[in-house]
Design a protein around this motif. Structure first.
Motif, mmCIF file in Angstrom:
data_model
loop_
_atom_site.group_PDB
_atom_site.id
_atom_site.type_symbol
_atom_site.label_atom_id
_atom_site.label_comp_id
_atom_site.label_asym_id
_atom_site.label_seq_id
_atom_site.Cartn_x
_atom_site.Cartn_y
_atom_site.Cartn_z
ATOM 1 N N THR A 358 -97.950 32.805 -12.156
ATOM 2 C CA THR A 358 -99.369 32.635 -12.388
ATOM 3 C C THR A 358 -100.023 31.647 -11.415
ATOM 4 O O THR A 358 -99.195 30.689 -10.964
ATOM 5 C CB THR A 358 -99.472 31.727 -13.816
ATOM 6 N N ALA A 359 -101.056 31.948 -10.650
ATOM 7 C CA ALA A 359 -101.506 31.250 -9.646
ATOM 8 C C ALA A 359 -102.872 30.867 -9.892
ATOM 9 O O ALA A 359 -103.710 31.793 -10.634
ATOM 10 C CB ALA A 359 -101.357 31.840 -8.279
ATOM 11 N N ARG A 360 -103.431 29.765 -9.437
ATOM 12 C CA ARG A 360 -105.043 29.373 -9.533
ATOM 13 C C ARG A 360 -105.329 28.987 -8.028
ATOM 14 O O ARG A 360 -104.739 28.084 -7.625
ATOM 15 C CB ARG A 360 -105.243 28.202 -10.562
ATOM 16 N N VAL A 361 -106.414 29.542 -7.586
ATOM 17 C CA VAL A 361 -106.631 28.946 -6.219
ATOM 18 C C VAL A 361 -108.252 28.546 -6.128
ATOM 19 O O VAL A 361 -109.184 29.287 -7.033
ATOM 20 C CB VAL A 361 -106.715 30.424 -5.221
ATOM 21 N N GLU A 362 -108.319 27.345 -5.960
ATOM 22 C CA GLU A 362 -109.679 26.699 -5.852
ATOM 23 C C GLU A 362 -109.927 26.144 -4.425
ATOM 24 O O GLU A 362 -109.366 25.090 -4.145
ATOM 25 C CB GLU A 362 -109.854 25.523 -6.825
ATOM 26 N N GLY A 363 -110.834 26.739 -3.760
ATOM 27 C CA GLY A 363 -111.075 26.092 -2.620
ATOM 28 C C GLY A 363 -109.800 26.332 -1.396
ATOM 29 O O GLY A 363 -109.505 27.393 -1.371
ATOM 30 N N ASP A 364 -109.470 25.166 -0.979
ATOM 31 C CA ASP A 364 -108.152 25.348 0.080
ATOM 32 C C ASP A 364 -107.199 24.685 -0.725
ATOM 33 O O ASP A 364 -106.122 24.346 -0.092
ATOM 34 C CB ASP A 364 -108.572 24.397 1.416
ATOM 35 N N ARG A 365 -107.086 24.952 -2.082
ATOM 36 C CA ARG A 365 -105.814 24.562 -2.747
ATOM 37 C C ARG A 365 -105.443 25.680 -3.608
ATOM 38 O O ARG A 365 -106.152 26.356 -4.336
ATOM 39 C CB ARG A 365 -106.167 23.362 -3.473
ATOM 40 N N CYS A 366 -104.011 26.015 -3.744
ATOM 41 C CA CYS A 366 -103.374 26.773 -4.638
ATOM 42 C C CYS A 366 -102.305 25.977 -5.622
ATOM 43 O O CYS A 366 -101.395 25.313 -5.124
ATOM 44 C CB CYS A 366 -102.921 27.886 -3.878
ATOM 45 N N GLU A 367 -102.545 26.590 -6.838
ATOM 46 C CA GLU A 367 -101.321 26.038 -7.734
ATOM 47 C C GLU A 367 -100.548 27.164 -8.392
ATOM 48 O O GLU A 367 -101.299 28.353 -8.648
ATOM 49 C CB GLU A 367 -101.926 25.204 -9.013
ATOM 50 N N VAL A 368 -99.329 27.065 -8.255
ATOM 51 C CA VAL A 368 -98.337 28.339 -8.799
ATOM 52 C C VAL A 368 -97.492 27.900 -9.726
ATOM 53 O O VAL A 368 -97.041 26.743 -9.605
ATOM 54 C CB VAL A 368 -97.490 29.028 -7.491
ATOM 55 N N TRP A 369 -97.523 28.716 -10.920
ATOM 56 C CA TRP A 369 -96.341 28.239 -11.896
ATOM 57 C C TRP A 369 -95.591 29.536 -12.013
ATOM 58 O O TRP A 369 -95.859 30.739 -12.142
ATOM 59 C CB TRP A 369 -97.307 28.198 -13.326
ATOM 60 N N ALA A 370 -94.373 29.286 -11.769
ATOM 61 C CA ALA A 370 -93.267 30.474 -11.612
ATOM 62 C C ALA A 370 -91.752 30.149 -11.908
ATOM 63 O O ALA A 370 -91.375 28.838 -11.901
ATOM 64 C CB ALA A 370 -93.326 30.934 -10.326
ATOM 65 N N ARG A 384 -98.615 30.407 3.848
ATOM 66 C CA ARG A 384 -98.777 31.328 5.030
ATOM 67 C C ARG A 384 -99.606 32.498 4.440
ATOM 68 O O ARG A 384 -100.509 32.823 5.298
ATOM 69 C CB ARG A 384 -97.166 31.707 5.247
ATOM 70 N N ALA A 385 -99.340 33.028 3.380
ATOM 71 C CA ALA A 385 -100.292 34.263 2.916
ATOM 72 C C ALA A 385 -101.476 33.881 2.812
ATOM 73 O O ALA A 385 -102.204 34.859 3.048
ATOM 74 C CB ALA A 385 -99.410 34.785 1.628
ATOM 75 N N LEU A 386 -101.859 32.733 2.090
ATOM 76 C CA LEU A 386 -103.276 32.418 2.007
ATOM 77 C C LEU A 386 -103.811 31.385 3.162
ATOM 78 O O LEU A 386 -104.968 30.892 3.115
ATOM 79 C CB LEU A 386 -103.372 31.362 0.763
ATOM 80 N N LYS A 387 -103.033 31.351 4.257
ATOM 81 C CA LYS A 387 -103.444 30.596 5.330
ATOM 82 C C LYS A 387 -103.812 29.261 4.930
ATOM 83 O O LYS A 387 -105.056 28.845 5.453
ATOM 84 C CB LYS A 387 -104.478 31.385 6.114
ATOM 85 N N LEU A 388 -103.186 28.482 4.069
ATOM 86 C CA LEU A 388 -103.443 27.181 3.576
ATOM 87 C C LEU A 388 -102.276 26.056 4.377
ATOM 88 O O LEU A 388 -101.243 26.472 4.713
ATOM 89 C CB LEU A 388 -103.419 27.095 2.154
ATOM 90 N N GLU A 389 -102.920 24.773 4.132
ATOM 91 C CA GLU A 389 -101.787 23.989 4.572
ATOM 92 C C GLU A 389 -100.830 23.687 3.487
ATOM 93 O O GLU A 389 -101.126 23.894 2.325
ATOM 94 C CB GLU A 389 -102.602 22.578 4.847
ATOM 95 N N ILE A 390 -99.761 23.785 4.143
ATOM 96 C CA ILE A 390 -98.482 23.825 2.908
ATOM 97 C C ILE A 390 -98.645 22.625 1.749
ATOM 98 O O ILE A 390 -98.274 22.879 0.670
ATOM 99 C CB ILE A 390 -97.091 23.518 3.649
ATOM 100 N N GLU A 391 -99.105 21.471 2.155
ATOM 101 C CA GLU A 391 -99.343 20.431 1.277
ATOM 102 C C GLU A 391 -100.348 20.590 0.393
ATOM 103 O O GLU A 391 -100.594 20.036 -0.558
ATOM 104 C CB GLU A 391 -99.547 19.034 2.018
ATOM 105 N N ASN A 392 -101.158 21.633 0.590
ATOM 106 C CA ASN A 392 -102.228 22.102 -0.440
ATOM 107 C C ASN A 392 -101.881 23.150 -1.320
ATOM 108 O O ASN A 392 -102.590 23.719 -2.247
ATOM 109 C CB ASN A 392 -103.688 22.725 0.295
ATOM 110 N N VAL A 393 -100.580 23.448 -1.431
ATOM 111 C CA VAL A 393 -99.931 24.392 -2.328
ATOM 112 C C VAL A 393 -99.007 23.769 -3.142
ATOM 113 O O VAL A 393 -98.126 23.002 -2.769
ATOM 114 C CB VAL A 393 -99.004 25.520 -1.766
#
Length: 749
Positions: A358-370, A384-393
């Motif tokens: 499960t994922a939620r993307v808001e702006g430049d941040r993403c949360e994943v539950w897995a 990498r896939a969403l072109k985000l800073e790693i600390e924002n995931v």
């Protein structure tokens, strides 16, 4: 009017009365699970990155590895609590988010305890020292007068004591000492290490409160089901989504293009149907009309491929990987020459819980539950896939309903993240069982050829072995077509034999499917080949197989293969810290033989077989008793002995021994994935069966060899010796040699 509503798996079980066993015993399962333990954050004062203490005295310990039934969420905190002198009943275990500061969180390779045993002891000892210093400062005495014991610090020269909670705030203000400076307990003082403490998730699992991947529910969450290319690196040629969009609840149909380059951890190209519920998403997917382009792998046929590999290994020399003596000359002079070829098929993981994220993307941040074995890889690859800073995931780790290596690959989490970014709402991607088996990271098939010479006393004078199997690195670089030394270190080139003339060779085997690691990895085929061939040699020599193994292993010694041209990986650990000691290998075999009626006279059609394997720095010997009657094979008993060094939680080691042996038996009897025209021939449990209760022996016994050596692997080592032990037992019962798995190809199982 047709009404489609969302239904949790627990509510479904409650309403239908269905359970895994087909019977619901009294009590009502809750309609939804709490995310407690998944979303929790430490509430106490942090003493180090793994340990916090709350004002009420609760000791919060971070579990940075993933729980998939091994008990690691209990085992590592158990080590911390012991060194810290915490009361286990006042410990709260909190699942870690993905965070590189914890060290590796990749929970595979049977590495959790062996890699973090000392680290966790240091974390507990550091926390204890800080609490003792806080007490010394409070009382204005020397720290040497303060001793932590049973969740409090006591002053040796008076009756004063302070609970951990009372000291938490002051201790947290202190500078954290270097872990290497920590003074560790004597093993004689262990309270929890070596004890069978129940797992911390036991009550939640028993009551149906435990949170697995499918139990995650977020506000406004949507659901996706994906039709993927049926063969490796297939592309969408065209598709029609008109009928899919007519299904009630379907909101969108989205192309998921594969990234260019090798498969890696990238999702397979496919078309996703997004809906308000899983039923609509899957129903809409059934209505898709898709044409797939061919690829270099769309004609892959596993039977032809294995024939080709078998021809290579038998047909001539390969690349020499380890050598001593003069094998060809010794074979020419041998009294008896024995040769045999072995084949093992592709395998799928088929864990009870298919991949889900499960994922939620808001702006430049993403949360994943897995339910991920590799939260850091998930964080890195989603970023990498969403072109985000790693600390924002942010990656939240749920419990895993089985994994066996499959869930260390983050492709399913990337799918959820890409779709969530596309629709702007949380999305859960749930793989079906068919998806799980058809689109796995498959365990490699293998072909092996062995040839050995015996002298007039039945002693092995020459050992020649060749292998070919598609290597795992090919998933990341298709140009890799030959097994690495690390792969060959898993039971093929590191055989512990004293044979004076020995040579191991490899042949090329290009990959045509996604190859991944599965529980015990290449130890599965290599243990089958080596264990079966040793048994064949024992019978050719007219010797007892157990005694023949001991003779072949020879004198007690520490193994180092560098002078024979082989770069032995030792599972990434130094031989100084984790020596390969043949005394321990022989020890488990001797204990196994002593624990069973080896050599007993059995009725016609019954037989005992055994084998031994060194894997993941541990030694395991397994014996099987079988019966073959009217073409039906039944495993009657399984016995195993493990030497895994110092054991933290014996109950969990026994559980993993039992589970690992059943896993190995299941693969030996049933496990086979076939390919024709690039597509898998199996897609659910009716044609990729796992062991049923009536296939499982009534007697399963495990034994742990007491040891003070450094802890080594447990989750994977029980599996490799099982298949050869069963095949050898079949020979003892029938006189028939089985050199190709699964055994279900030769008998009714």
């Amino acid at each position: 009017m047709n009404i489609v509503s969302k239904l949790s798996r627990r509510r479904f079980l409650q309403l239908t009365g269905i359970s895994a066993s087909g019977l619901v015993l009294g009590g009502i399962l809750p309609a939804g699970g709490s995310l407690a333990g998944i979303l929790d954050r430490p509430a106490g004062k942090e003493l180090n990155i793994f340990v916090s203490v709350t004002p009420d005295g609760t000791v919060e310990i971070i579990a940075h590895r993933s729980e998939m039934g091994t008990g690691i969420r209990t085992g590592l905190p158990q080590v911390v609590a012991d060194e810290m002198e915490a009361d286990w009943h006042r410990v709260k275990v909190i699942q870690a988010l993905a965070n590189t500061e914890y060290g590796s969180q990749n929970t595979d390779g049977s590495r959790s305890v062996r890699d973090f045993y000392t680290v966790m002891r240091q974390m507990g000892a550091v926390a204890k020292h800080m609490l003792e210093q806080a007490a010394a400062d409070t009382w204005d005495v020397e720290i040497s007068e303060c001793v932590a014991r049973n969740h409090a610090v006591h002053h040796l020269n008076s009756n004063r004591h302070l609970g951990f909670g009372e000291l938490a705030q002051r201790a947290a203000r202190l500078e954290t000492p270097e872990p290497e400076s920590a003074v560790l307990k004597s093993a004689d003082d262990f309270r929890y290490i070596g004890s069978s403490i129940p797992i911390v998730d036991l009550e939640d699992i028993t009551l149906g409160k435990a949170v697995y991947g499918t139990d995650v529910h977020l506000p406004d969450m949507l659901y996706a089901s994906i039709e993927r290319s049926p063969w490796l690196q297939g592309k969408i040629a065209s598709y029609d989504a008109a009928e899919a969009k007519k299904v009630k609840g379907v909101l969108d149909v989205v192309e998921l293009k594969a990234e260019p380059g090798p498969p890696g951890f990238n999702p397979i190209e496919g078309v996703a149907v997004i809906a308000t519920n899983t039923f609509s998403a899957q129903r809409g997917r059934e209505k898709l009309s898709i044409n797939w382009s061919e690829s270099a792998h769309s004609e892959h046929n596993s039977s032809d491929y294995l024939d080709e590999l078998a021809g290579r290994v038998k047909g001539g020399p390969g690349k020499v990987r380890r050598e001593r003596g003069e094998v060809d000359a010794a074979l020419a002079e041998a009294e008896t020459v024995v040769e045999a070829s072995y084949r093992t098929p592709y395998l799928a993981h088929a864990s009870m819980e298919p991949p889900v994220a499960t994922a939620r993307v808001e702006g430049d941040r993403c949360e994943v539950w897995a339910p991920t074995q590799g939260p850091q890889a998930t964080q890195r690859e989603v970023a990498r896939a969403l072109k985000l800073e790693i600390e924002n995931v942010t990656v939240h780790v749920t419990l895993l309903g089985g994994a066996f290596g499959r869930k260390s690959k983050p492709d399913f989490s990337i799918e959820a993240a890409r779709l969530a970014a596309h629709v702007g709402k949380p999305v859960q991607v749930l793989w079906t069982r068919e998806d799980d088996i058809r689109h796995d990271y498959f365990h490699a098939c293998s072909a092996q050829y062995y040839k050995a010479g015996l002298d007039h006393e039945g002693t092995v004078t020459a050992w020649l072995a060749r292998e070919a199997a598609p290597p795992i690195p090919a998933t990341f670089d298709p140009g890799v077509t030959m097994m690495s030394s690390g792969g060959l270190s898993q039971g093929f080139a590191n055989v512990p034999f004293v044979t004076p003339n020995l040579r191991m060779e490899s042949h090329e085997a290009p990959a045509h499917v996604r190859i991944g690691w599965l529980r015990s990895v290449y130890n599965i085929p290599y243990a089958f080949g080596v264990g079966s061939f040793v048994d064949e040699l024992a019978h050719a020599a007219g010797k007892d197989p157990a005694e023949f193994w001991l003779e072949l292993i020879g004198r007690d010694r520490l193994l180092d293969f560098s002078d024979e041209g082989f770069d032995y990986s030792n599972y990434g650990r130094s031989l100084a810290d984790f020596p390969y000691d043949t005394a321990r290998t022989k020890g488990v075999l001797r204990k196994l033989v002593d624990s069973i009626p080896w050599g007993e006279i059995l009725p016609s059609g019954q037989g005992w077989g055994l084998s031994v394997a060194h894997s993941f720095l541990s030694d395991v010997a397994v014996a099987s008793k079988v019966e073959v009657k009217d073409g039906r094979l039944k495993v009657l008993e399984l016995h195993g002995v493990i030497d895994a060094g110092r054991v933290v939680n014996p109950d969990r080691v026994h559980a993993q021994m039992e589970g690992g042996m059943i896993f190995g038996m299941s693969l030996a009897l049933n496990g086979e994935i076939t390919f024709a025209e690039g597509k898998t021939g199996q897609f659910n449990f009716h044609n990729y069966p796992i062991a049923r209760m009536d296939q499982t022996p009534a007697i399963i016994r495990s034994h742990i060899t007491p040891s003070t050596a450094a802890p080594s692997g447990v989750g994977e080592p029980p599996t490799p010796p099982v298949a050869p032990s069963i095949a050898n037992a079949v020979f003892a019962a029938t006189g028939k040699r089985i050199r190709e798995l699964p055994l279900g190809k030769h008998f009714d199982v």
